[in-house]
Design a protein around this motif. Structure first.
Motif, PDB file in Angstrom:
ATOM      1  N   ALA A 272      57.834  22.925  48.361  1.00  0.00           N
ATOM      2  CA  ALA A 272      57.416  23.931  47.384  1.00  0.00           C
ATOM      3  C   ALA A 272      58.220  23.806  46.095  1.00  0.00           C
ATOM      4  N   GLY A 273      59.474  23.393  46.205  1.00  0.00           N
ATOM      5  CA  GLY A 273      60.300  23.206  45.026  1.00  0.00           C
ATOM      6  C   GLY A 273      59.780  22.098  44.128  1.00  0.00           C
ATOM      7  N   ASP A 274      59.353  20.982  44.727  1.00  0.00           N
ATOM      8  CA  ASP A 274      58.785  19.892  43.937  1.00  0.00           C
ATOM      9  C   ASP A 274      57.501  20.333  43.239  1.00  0.00           C
ATOM     10  N   ILE A 275      56.694  21.127  43.931  1.00  0.00           N
ATOM     11  CA  ILE A 275      55.465  21.630  43.316  1.00  0.00           C
ATOM     12  C   ILE A 275      55.798  22.502  42.115  1.00  0.00           C
ATOM     13  N   ALA A 276      56.737  23.417  42.284  1.00  0.00           N
ATOM     14  CA  ALA A 276      57.115  24.312  41.185  1.00  0.00           C
ATOM     15  C   ALA A 276      57.651  23.522  40.000  1.00  0.00           C
ATOM     16  N   GLN A 277      58.438  22.473  40.252  1.00  0.00           N
ATOM     17  CA  GLN A 277      58.992  21.680  39.158  1.00  0.00           C
ATOM     18  C   GLN A 277      57.928  20.828  38.480  1.00  0.00           C
ATOM     19  N   PHE A 278      56.987  20.296  39.234  1.00  0.00           N
ATOM     20  CA  PHE A 278      55.865  19.549  38.654  1.00  0.00           C
ATOM     21  C   PHE A 278      55.115  20.430  37.658  1.00  0.00           C
ATOM     22  N   TYR A 279      54.824  21.659  38.061  1.00  0.00           N
ATOM     23  CA  TYR A 279      54.083  22.557  37.177  1.00  0.00           C
ATOM     24  C   TYR A 279      54.934  23.026  35.997  1.00  0.00           C
ATOM     25  N   GLN A 280      56.258  23.072  36.158  1.00  0.00           N
ATOM     26  CA  GLN A 280      57.099  23.384  35.009  1.00  0.00           C
ATOM     27  C   GLN A 280      56.928  22.328  33.918  1.00  0.00           C
ATOM     28  N   ALA A 281      56.835  21.067  34.317  1.00  0.00           N
ATOM     29  CA  ALA A 281      56.641  20.002  33.331  1.00  0.00           C
ATOM     30  C   ALA A 281      55.317  20.176  32.591  1.00  0.00           C
ATOM     31  N   LEU A 282      54.282  20.610  33.304  1.00  0.00           N
ATOM     32  CA  LEU A 282      52.988  20.817  32.655  1.00  0.00           C
ATOM     33  C   LEU A 282      53.041  21.991  31.682  1.00  0.00           C
ATOM     34  N   LEU A 283      53.919  22.938  31.934  1.00  0.00           N
ATOM     35  CA  LEU A 283      54.104  24.060  31.002  1.00  0.00           C
ATOM     36  C   LEU A 283      54.954  23.663  29.804  1.00  0.00           C
ATOM     37  N   ASN A 284      55.853  22.709  30.034  1.00  0.00           N
ATOM     38  CA  ASN A 284      56.845  22.345  29.020  1.00  0.00           C
ATOM     39  C   ASN A 284      56.385  21.129  28.224  1.00  0.00           C
ATOM     40  N   ASP A 285      55.128  21.167  27.729  1.00  0.00           N
ATOM     41  CA  ASP A 285      54.578  20.065  26.921  1.00  0.00           C
ATOM     42  C   ASP A 285      54.658  18.724  27.631  1.00  0.00           C
ATOM     43  N   GLY A 286      54.563  18.740  28.962  1.00  0.00           N
ATOM     44  CA  GLY A 286      54.579  17.488  29.708  1.00  0.00           C
ATOM     45  C   GLY A 286      55.933  16.837  29.808  1.00  0.00           C
ATOM     46  N   ARG A 287      56.983  17.612  29.577  1.00  0.00           N
ATOM     47  CA  ARG A 287      58.328  17.043  29.540  1.00  0.00           C
ATOM     48  C   ARG A 287      59.089  17.249  30.844  1.00  0.00           C
TER      49      ARG A 287
END
Length: 399
Positions: A272-287
């Motif tokens: 679940a942590g990897d999923i949350a971090q993947f989606y953080q990148a999508l929120l953060n302009d793909g960064r």
């Protein structure tokens, strides 16, 4: 295991309310305590960092039952589709692939039985008219078998005519196109182009046998509602899609050969942590966390643009609200039917997975969320309510 720099020192640092986060975890643990679900795992992130992550219960891992931990990985089922889609986005931003491209131009074997008109976009938004095309997840690893399947599949209706959720088959040709263009297996493409740049080396599509002792085996729990139950609830046909899923086929995801096959629609095995971090990148302009850009902002805007218009879910009646391989919550009061909570904003996006798996991000709050379980509830109404409750609590965690 997630590196320490991915975790906030405290919830307040990233603007999350400790009491609300505790309420989320209490709900995630509830059915483990009640004996219904063997194990669950939940993570919530904001401002590029995980605020909190917890795992509850026990699971059979590598043949031995033991406590599940934050290092325990779960088969995330159709939440995998967001990762396969995000891989396709990389080729789109490089102008090597376009949504309007015909599948047959990349995979000639697909062009039988009238399927030569199907486009990449139709695959990604579930209008390609092959919703129940037969295949087994383990067959993905055999290139000849997958091409044979492509040739066998027939259209259920005219492509683009209507939205019918495709359980799995539509993402097979998407993945085959990614492999054809990139020259890499999808699992390798995802690892080198997404997981490693994001600093998530344990994010895997498929898994070698050496990793089985970290994966929670799937089990079925509970009793299914009957047709009479649905009718009494005024929900005739609610289970039509899930009833098409074979229990034995789902349990094959416990087998080493199926896990190794790395199916592009259900084969991602992670936390679940990897999923949350993947989606953080999508929120953060793909960064990524270190600032490296994986997806361009313009591509992400296009990826999140709803493309299904007024097309409606054939079983439930609401608008489909599908973007390029992901669902968008929408502001019509039906976000809960698309895998989100009742408190998510209309802009929230992500992809749920069969059995209750959840992964989403909400641009309005900056929150991303991952929830996983190895207990697949036959009562799909209870499973749906659980998903909505958890997502609603998570989406409300901003201080």
């Amino acid at each position: 295991m997630l590196a320490a720099h991915f975790f906030a020192d405290n919830l307040e640092e990233i603007g999350l309310d400790p009491e609300k986060v505790q309420a989320l975890f209490t709900r995630a643990e509830r059915e483990v305590k009640e004996g219904l679900l063997p194990a669950t795992q939940v993570a919530i992130a904001r401002n590029g960092k995980i605020g909190a992550m917890q795992t509850f219960g026990r699971a059979v891992q590598g043949g031995t039952e033991k406590p599940a931990t934050n290092e325990t990985r779960f088969v995330i089922m159709s939440s995998t589709k967001a990762f396969t889609s995000a891989s396709a986005w990389l080729l789109m931003q490089e102008e090597k692939l376009h949504p309007e491209d015909r599948v047959v131009d990349y995979i000639p074997e697909f062009g039988t039985n009238g399927k030569d008109v199907v486009t990449v976009e139709q695959l990604l938004v579930h209008t390609s008219a092959i919703p129940y095309a037969p295949h087994w997840q383990k067959e993905w690893a055999d290139h000849k078998k997958r091409l044979d399947r492509f040739g066998q599949w027939r259209l259920d209706h005219t492509p683009g005519e209507k939205f019918v959720y495709h359980i799995s088959a539509n993402f097979w040709p998407v993945a085959a196109i990614i492999e054809k263009i990139s020259g890499q297996d999808l699992s390798e493409f995802l690892r080198t182009r997404i997981a490693e740049p994001l600093g998530l080396p344990d994010l895997r599509l498929g898994l070698p046998p050496s990793g089985n002792d970290q994966v929670a085996d799937l089990v079925w729990v509970g009793e299914a509602l009957t047709a009479e139950d649905y009718e009494n609830l005024g929900m005739k046909g609610f289970g039509a899609t899930t009833n098409a899923i074979n229990e034995e086929g789902v349990l094959e995801l416990n087998e080493t050969v199926t896990r190794q096959a790395a199916s592009p629609s259900a084969g991602c095995i992670t936390t679940a942590g990897d999923i949350a971090q993947f989606y953080q990148a999508l929120l953060n302009d793909g960064r990524a966390h270190d600032g490296a850009q994986v997806w361009q902002s313009e591509m992400l805007r296009e990826a999140r643009r709803v493309r299904t218009g007024d097309l409606r879910d054939q079983f439930l009646g609401h608008r489909a609200h599908r973007a390029l391989g992901i669902a968008v919550a929408g502001g019509d009061g039906k976000a809960n039917m698309r895998g989100f909570g009742r408190t998510n904003s209309a802009e929230a996006f992500g992809h749920p997975g069969f059995g209750g798996q959840s992964g989403w991000a909400d641009p309005a709050t900056g929150i991303s969320f991952g929830y996983l379980t190895n207990g697949f509830d036959r009562n799909d109404l209870r499973e749906g309510r659980r998903r909505v409750a958890l997502s609603s609590l998570a989406a409300s965690c901003v201080a």
